[in-house]
Design an enzyme around this catalytic site. Structure first.
Site, PDB file in Angstrom:
ATOM      1  N   THR A 134      61.745  55.802 -30.622  1.00  0.00           N
ATOM      2  CA  THR A 134      62.575  54.589 -30.495  1.00  0.00           C
ATOM      3  C   THR A 134      62.322  54.032 -29.085  1.00  0.00           C
ATOM      4  O   THR A 134      61.324  53.366 -28.868  1.00  0.00           O
ATOM      5  CB  THR A 134      64.072  54.860 -30.757  1.00  0.00           C
ATOM      6  N   LYS A 194      61.572  63.178 -30.532  1.00  0.00           N
ATOM      7  CA  LYS A 194      61.848  61.850 -29.982  1.00  0.00           C
ATOM      8  C   LYS A 194      63.183  61.903 -29.245  1.00  0.00           C
ATOM      9  O   LYS A 194      64.052  62.721 -29.564  1.00  0.00           O
ATOM     10  CB  LYS A 194      61.863  60.760 -31.055  1.00  0.00           C
ATOM     11  N   THR A 244      69.710  68.026 -29.364  1.00  0.00           N
ATOM     12  CA  THR A 244      70.015  66.830 -28.599  1.00  0.00           C
ATOM     13  C   THR A 244      69.127  65.628 -28.849  1.00  0.00           C
ATOM     14  O   THR A 244      69.041  64.757 -28.011  1.00  0.00           O
ATOM     15  CB  THR A 244      69.983  67.155 -27.102  1.00  0.00           C
ATOM     16  N   GLU A 249      65.573  57.696 -19.977  1.00  0.00           N
ATOM     17  CA  GLU A 249      65.484  56.250 -19.767  1.00  0.00           C
ATOM     18  C   GLU A 249      65.502  55.926 -18.271  1.00  0.00           C
ATOM     19  O   GLU A 249      66.449  56.220 -17.570  1.00  0.00           O
ATOM     20  CB  GLU A 249      66.594  55.547 -20.554  1.00  0.00           C
ATOM     21  N   ASN A 257      69.392  50.070 -21.044  1.00  0.00           N
ATOM     22  CA  ASN A 257      70.627  50.230 -21.805  1.00  0.00           C
ATOM     23  C   ASN A 257      71.577  49.046 -21.745  1.00  0.00           C
ATOM     24  O   ASN A 257      72.527  48.965 -22.508  1.00  0.00           O
ATOM     25  CB  ASN A 257      71.338  51.508 -21.380  1.00  0.00           C
ATOM     26  N   SER A 313      70.585  43.636 -28.112  1.00  0.00           N
ATOM     27  CA  SER A 313      70.565  42.176 -28.245  1.00  0.00           C
ATOM     28  C   SER A 313      69.263  41.678 -28.876  1.00  0.00           C
ATOM     29  O   SER A 313      68.215  42.203 -28.600  1.00  0.00           O
ATOM     30  CB  SER A 313      70.727  41.510 -26.891  1.00  0.00           C
TER      31      SER A 313
END
Lengths: 419, 419
Positions: free
Chosen positions: B167, B193, B204, B291, B414, B419
């Site tokens: 993702t 992933k 996790t 991230e 994040n 959106s």
């Protein structure tokens, strides 16, 4: 500490700062002095504050639950149950935390210098320090300034005191309430500092509150604990908890109201409400100055299996970086709220859960509502005060927690704090 | 979901990505197929993956502890104790989480379509979904693609499968180990992933591991649980826990080694070590793709009052935004480590605490060490792999937790995910 690394601009004042900050009136039995003692890096910045109380002043406190508290916190904890205060002495610039035995000696020196200058007992002097952790300070680092401070004591020093205790705060925090006990008018003044390392489950930064009411120490402690649970213990900026969190409340007893001997005395109703309101005002100022905050977020959890469970769930949502960054990005990503409810580990039923943003129902019974219109939610999330309602539909437990969004500003401020 | 909002660039590949990713060999008893089914926004991106197993394959799993798990997690939990698998079917783009009864029906349809196409029982089909939460999907959303997937099944599909389950991952995650059981060579392949919403205390993220070893399901479960505790349950990116976390391990039984009937069989020693190592490899790839991550952080806690206490303290440090932003800013702000130890709420004595960064002792017995030289610490913290050692000097409890730093990249990713 308050100073900013060389070459860096100080962060801009929070967009959530009050437009007209409270101007604190004098309070009978309290004198204050502030000075620039060179403890902050910035030349001429106020960084040392003395709040002196009349003889007979009672005191209450709520302190950090950190297992590694600072030397000043240890000192306050040891003396709070004696219930008497003649002074709070507070510095910004160095937290005197994790400074070993030397830190304890610094506190002792500070206390004895202050007690001597004011003709008070050591146990009546309360100390708080905020700033960098782990940098040793010389023993007389604060104490040597006490004689100068004492000379400056004035009834009008509240606003300056609120400046002196700031660190990364982008605005000074203060609040005042006028209320009554029986038919007698009493006043409550409070100042606070804090913008990061703020999490509930304890008094969550430095706050100093005083009133001219005449209240026994045990009554004061009951009132303060109750008010702190609904304010300072219900806010979180980043889930991090300071070694130094300290909330102290002094009552000078200069007001001449009916004698109070119990916290449940009916004459205390207005006072209690005013105190709760002042504490929440100060606590929300801390949230609204959360490092990098652009939005205040209020999380109301209802229908939990117990009040405790509701608070744990509300905190899990408030501390979720994914929820906080979504709000920063003005994205009503309610799926992340579901995630946070799930990770709280408290009783929850996915298929009963309802979520609203800004009063607009988004999901009901575990699914998006029929004909859900995102428009009012999108409008709401562009504002500065975001409200998220979560109903678990399991029981009657309810809790409210406040936080702020997680933005680039937080990273800017905290990635270069010490350098 | 993997796609990025219009007008935004995909985040750059993590600087911590492996320079030469593992190339997974075929594994006896496993065939794979991947396709672009249009579930991700990005045109032509692989987003659906089928991993088919030979008849007789055993299975084990570790699933999220979220109280609001996704429909696919519920399905897996219900069928894992039967211990048999014929396929894993996995999509990226929509998590099918918080989609109510409709979500359950989608899972049922996916399962029955897959079972029918493979001539298997429904209980032998395991489903996992990742992506946005709370967006309903039509019942046949995945199932209708199953016939196409089955046609594409090949022994060489491992690398493509690792792509299809991505993702927000900036690189595909895979690992392989060759080991032996007795004198027989066996292989273990794994793909994973995950890059946010990663926290320990459960499997996790999504990870799918297969081996040609022949192991009863209960043995497999014991091995997997033990390995997960030291890997996927010892990493955290942001303390957030997914509704969908799933780790599955299949054993096709195609290898012809001595019969194993207990997890403590001496013949399993090498296999167990290889499995543990592969799981840690995959878990660390997830951390290294955290991230916005620029640095991997390893936190070793020793001297705690118990192993459990050590892990709680290590996690408190790993999840502290103030510690993570300090590392991002290349600031060896060990005072924040003290703060995090304190807030963990576990037994700790400020005056016994020792902290080292990159092997350089900074504090001992609660104070900065005499003649502390910051230079090697400053050098260390400029690197990509940061090691923080915390010794509590209380007992023998030890634990290691891995995380990454908290940077502007995390906020970028994040704050505009949906959106």
């Amino acid at each position: 500490m308050a100073s900013v690394a060389p070459g860096r601009e100080a962060p801009p004042v929070s967009p959530l700062a009050p437009t007209s900050p409270a101007d604190l009136p004098p309070l009978a039995g309290v004198r204050l002095a502030s000075m620039a003692a060179g403890l902050k890096k910035k030349q001429g910045a106020l960084d040392l504050m003395l709040m002196e109380f009349a003889a007979g002043t009672t005191v209450a406190g709520v302190l950090t639950k950190s297992k590694c508290p600072s030397a000043p916190v240890d000192w306050c904890r040891k003396n709070l149950d004696k219930g008497k205060a003649r002074a709070f002495i507070v510095n910004a610039g160095n937290a005197n935390a994790f400074t070993g035995m030397a830190g304890d000696r610094t506190v002792e020196h500070t206390v004895s210098a202050t007690a001597k200058a004011l003709g008070a007992k050591a146990s009546e002097i309360f100390v708080a320090s905020t700033g960098v952790i782990g940098q040793p300070v010389s023993q007389d680092w604060i104490g040597k300034h006490v004689p100068d401070l004492v000379k400056k004591l004035t009834r009008d020093g509240w606003n300056a005191a609120s400046e002196a205790i700031r660190t990364t705060d982008t605005f000074a925090k203060r609040a005042t309430r006028t209320t009554r006990i029986g038919f007698e008018t009493v006043t409550i003044n409070g100042i606070a500092k804090g913008s990061g390392m703020i999490a509930p489950d304890m008094a969550t930064m430095l706050a100093f509150v005083a009133t001219d009411a005449k209240l026994p120490a045990d009554v004061l402690q009951t009132l303060l604990k109750s008010g702190a649970d609904k304010s300072f213990n219900s806010i979180t900026v980043d889930s991090d908890t300071s070694t130094s969190d300290t909330l102290l409340l002094a009552a000078t007893g200069q007001a001449t109201h009916a004698k109070i001997s119990s916290a449940s005395d009916a004459n205390l109703k207005s006072f209690r409400a005013a105190l709760d309101d002042l504490l929440l005002d100060l606590a929300l100022q801390v949230v609204r100055d959360g490092e990098g905050a652009q939005k205040q977020i209020q999380i109301n959890v209802t229908g939990a299996s117990s009040p405790k469970s509701a608070k744990i769930i509300a905190r899990a949502i408030a501390n979720s970086p994914l929820v906080k960054t979504a709000i920063a990005g003005e994205d009503a990503n309610w799926g992340r709220v579901v995630m946070a409810v799930g990770k709280a580990g408290e009783p929850a039923d996915r298929d009963k859960l309802s979520i609203a943003f800004g009063g607009t129902q988004i999901t009901k019974n575990g699914q998006i509502v029929d004909g859900y219109n995102e428009k009012p939610v999108v409008e709401h999330i562009k504002g500065q005060e975001i409200v998220i309602d979560v109903d678990l539909a399991l029981g009657k437990g309810a809790a409210t927690v406040w936080t702020c969004d997680l933005t680039h500003g937080y990273i800017d401020i905290n990635g270069s704090y010490r350098s």
